[in-house]
Design an enzyme around this catalytic site. Structure first.
Site, PDB file in Angstrom:
ATOM      1  N   TYR A  53       3.639   4.661  12.109  1.00 39.31           N
ATOM      2  CA  TYR A  53       3.532   5.928  11.149  1.00 39.31           C
ATOM      3  C   TYR A  53       3.944   7.220  12.122  1.00 39.31           C
ATOM      4  O   TYR A  53       3.550   6.923  12.477  1.00 39.31           O
ATOM      5  CB  TYR A  53       2.472   6.100  10.757  1.00 39.31           C
ATOM      6  CG  TYR A  53       1.603   4.526   9.647  1.00 39.31           C
ATOM      7  CD1 TYR A  53       2.496   3.444   9.426  1.00 39.31           C
ATOM      8  CD2 TYR A  53       0.296   4.583   9.022  1.00 39.31           C
ATOM      9  CE1 TYR A  53       1.737   2.036   8.919  1.00 39.31           C
ATOM     10  CE2 TYR A  53      -0.229   3.513   8.792  1.00 39.31           C
ATOM     11  CZ  TYR A  53       0.495   2.469   8.116  1.00 39.31           C
ATOM     12  OH  TYR A  53       0.084   1.772   8.012  1.00 39.31           O
ATOM     13  N   SER A 219      -2.069  -1.305  -0.791  1.00 40.66           N
ATOM     14  CA  SER A 219      -1.012  -1.046  -1.628  1.00 40.66           C
ATOM     15  C   SER A 219      -1.769  -1.402  -2.953  1.00 40.66           C
ATOM     16  O   SER A 219      -1.414  -2.199  -3.984  1.00 40.66           O
ATOM     17  CB  SER A 219      -0.173  -1.563  -2.024  1.00 40.66           C
ATOM     18  OG  SER A 219       1.028  -0.787  -2.879  1.00 40.66           O
ATOM     19  N   PRO A 220      -3.067  -0.768  -2.844  1.00 37.11           N
ATOM     20  CA  PRO A 220      -4.180  -1.593  -4.287  1.00 37.11           C
ATOM     21  C   PRO A 220      -3.223  -0.714  -5.530  1.00 37.11           C
ATOM     22  O   PRO A 220      -4.260  -1.631  -6.529  1.00 37.11           O
ATOM     23  CB  PRO A 220      -5.496  -0.692  -3.991  1.00 37.11           C
ATOM     24  CG  PRO A 220      -5.078   0.455  -2.742  1.00 37.11           C
ATOM     25  CD  PRO A 220      -3.859   0.415  -2.067  1.00 37.11           C
ATOM     26  N   LEU A 221      -2.750   0.684  -5.475  1.00 36.17           N
ATOM     27  CA  LEU A 221      -2.582   0.625  -7.160  1.00 36.17           C
ATOM     28  C   LEU A 221      -0.266  -0.042  -6.853  1.00 36.17           C
ATOM     29  O   LEU A 221       0.517   0.557  -8.147  1.00 36.17           O
ATOM     30  CB  LEU A 221      -2.250   1.984  -7.148  1.00 36.17           C
ATOM     31  CG  LEU A 221      -3.227   2.898  -7.379  1.00 36.17           C
ATOM     32  CD1 LEU A 221      -2.545   4.417  -7.519  1.00 36.17           C
ATOM     33  CD2 LEU A 221      -4.046   1.673  -8.353  1.00 36.17           C
ATOM     34  N   GLY A 223       2.497   0.278  -5.013  1.00 33.53           N
ATOM     35  CA  GLY A 223       3.312   1.361  -4.915  1.00 33.53           C
ATOM     36  C   GLY A 223       3.379   1.910  -6.226  1.00 33.53           C
ATOM     37  O   GLY A 223       4.445   3.190  -6.483  1.00 33.53           O
ATOM     38  N   GLY A 224       2.488   2.540  -7.068  1.00 30.91           N
ATOM     39  CA  GLY A 224       2.057   2.976  -7.926  1.00 30.91           C
ATOM     40  C   GLY A 224       2.868   2.887  -9.373  1.00 30.91           C
ATOM     41  O   GLY A 224       1.835   3.233 -10.356  1.00 30.91           O
ATOM     42  N   LEU A 225       2.323   1.318  -9.591  1.00 30.87           N
ATOM     43  CA  LEU A 225       2.374   0.688 -10.618  1.00 30.87           C
ATOM     44  C   LEU A 225       1.593   0.410 -11.614  1.00 30.87           C
ATOM     45  O   LEU A 225       2.049   0.212 -12.785  1.00 30.87           O
ATOM     46  CB  LEU A 225       3.731  -0.388 -10.561  1.00 30.87           C
ATOM     47  CG  LEU A 225       4.963  -0.658  -9.728  1.00 30.87           C
ATOM     48  CD1 LEU A 225       5.061  -1.813 -10.320  1.00 30.87           C
ATOM     49  CD2 LEU A 225       6.183   0.508 -11.234  1.00 30.87           C
ATOM     50  N   GLY A 227      -0.982   2.437 -11.293  1.00 33.80           N
ATOM     51  CA  GLY A 227      -1.368   4.375 -10.903  1.00 33.80           C
ATOM     52  C   GLY A 227      -0.529   5.215 -12.668  1.00 33.80           C
ATOM     53  O   GLY A 227      -0.938   6.237 -12.492  1.00 33.80           O
ATOM     54  N   GLY A 228      -0.494   4.710 -13.944  1.00 28.52           N
ATOM     55  CA  GLY A 228      -0.462   5.370 -15.086  1.00 28.52           C
ATOM     56  C   GLY A 228       1.259   5.343 -15.112  1.00 28.52           C
ATOM     57  O   GLY A 228       1.422   6.512 -15.076  1.00 28.52           O
TER      58      GLY A 228
END
Length: 331
Positions: A53, A219-221, A223-225, A227-228
């Site tokens: 990282y 990646s629970p969302l 990649g943001g898809l 997340g609204g």
């Protein structure tokens, strides 16, 4: 804050894991330190990192930021369960070639020894609580890997060993070899798992549960898809490009249905997506990787959301999951 045991160990961790991937590349050191301080204040004691990282020429930078935070004292290290990873190619002192130096990107005993010492220096600590293999290494025998990990445990440099991105059969093989060596083996698996990506339900989750591993979804969302993204795009608060834009268009109807359902619940989509993971019996702690304080605060809201059986069933309708193999593909 809710807490749970990490697999079949005596280690108690918070039900959310603070991911540090953005610390360095997108979040500067002062902001990263503030987010980590807030995490401890809110009761989150489980932090996840990796030696790579920081990425590109800054690989290792994220661990350095965490180490500088630990060095401030105030019980920061003592209150934190720190997890990091080994596998990706890391810079070798005195070498600046274009290709990785041999053994700098594998799970050979030599690289594991070098990598853990480097991580300990960057983290400014004398031990790593959970040392995870970032990917499976099909070229290195499990006997060699476990011998190296056993040595690190005996030296007190690591306490537990985990995996990441393993297939179900990788987990089974690793545990069988560890059992023959009278070694604890893996205690956790870190997998891509969310409402949109549920393939681990086929074999990885059943294997992890059978062998007593905690599951730490990344990646629970997605990649943001989750997340609204549609509303944010329409309001000009987000711009999707490349693969993210393609994925949005391919799944637009499904994502819109999800966002509409979240509106009915009166909850933000990202909060619902995280809450859904927290309702899955195999899951120990989803990883949240905030870039800002606001994103972190939003993630914490998921801990207070309790979804009913009907609401969980509706989410399964929108994003169909998998049965355990082979029932999933019976016809």
């Amino acid at each position: 804050m809710e807490y749970t045991q990490l697999g079949r160990t005596g280690l108690t961790v918070s039900r959310l894991c603070l991911g540090t991937m953005n610390f360095g590349p997108q979040t500067d050191e002062p902001d990263s330190h503030r987010i980590m301080d807030t995490a401890l204040e809110k009761g989150i004691n489980f932090f996840d990192s990796a030696n790579v990282y920081g990425w590109a020429e800054n690989r290792g930078r994220t661990e350095e930021i965490i180490g500088n935070w630990f060095a401030q004292g105030g019980g920061r290290r003592e209150r934190t369960v720190i997890a990091t990873k080994v596998f990706g190619a890391m810079p070798v002192e005195g070498y600046s070639g274009d290709s990785p130096w041999p053994n700098s990107d594998r799970l050979s005993a030599r690289n594991i020894r070098q990598a853990v010492d480097a991580s300990l220096r960057r983290l400014q600590t004398d031990h790593i609580d959970l040392y995870q293999m970032h990917h499976v290494d099909r070229r290195t025998p499990w006997e060699e890997i476990w011998q190296a990990m056993e040595t690190l445990v005996e030296q007190g440099k690591i306490l537990y060993v985990g995996s990441s991105n393993f297939a179900g059969w990788h987990i089974a093989t690793a545990q069988e070899v560890a059992r023959h060596r009278n070694f604890l083996g893996l205690v956790s698996e870190q997998s891509l798992y969310n409402l949109m990506e549920r393939s681990v339900e086929l074999e990885v989750l059943p294997s992890a549960e059978y062998h007593g591993l905690g599951v730490i979804p990344w990646s629970p969302l997605h990649g943001g898809l989750l997340g609204g993204v549609i509303r944010k795009t329409e309001e000009g608060r987000r711009r999707t490009t490349g693969r993210a834009a393609e994925a949005l268009e391919e799944n637009r109807a499904q994502i819109q249905e999800f966002e509409d359902f979240c509106d009915k619940l009166g909850q933000a989509p990202g909060t619902v997506a995280l809450a859904w993971l927290l309702h899955q019996p195999a899951v120990t702690a989803p990883i949240v990787g905030p870039r800002t304080d606001a994103q972190f605060a939003s993630a914490l809201d998921a801990l207070d959301v309790k979804l009913s059986a009907e609401e969980l069933a509706r989410l399964d309708e929108i994003f169909p999951g998998h049965k355990t193999a082979p029932e999933d593909y019976a016809w």
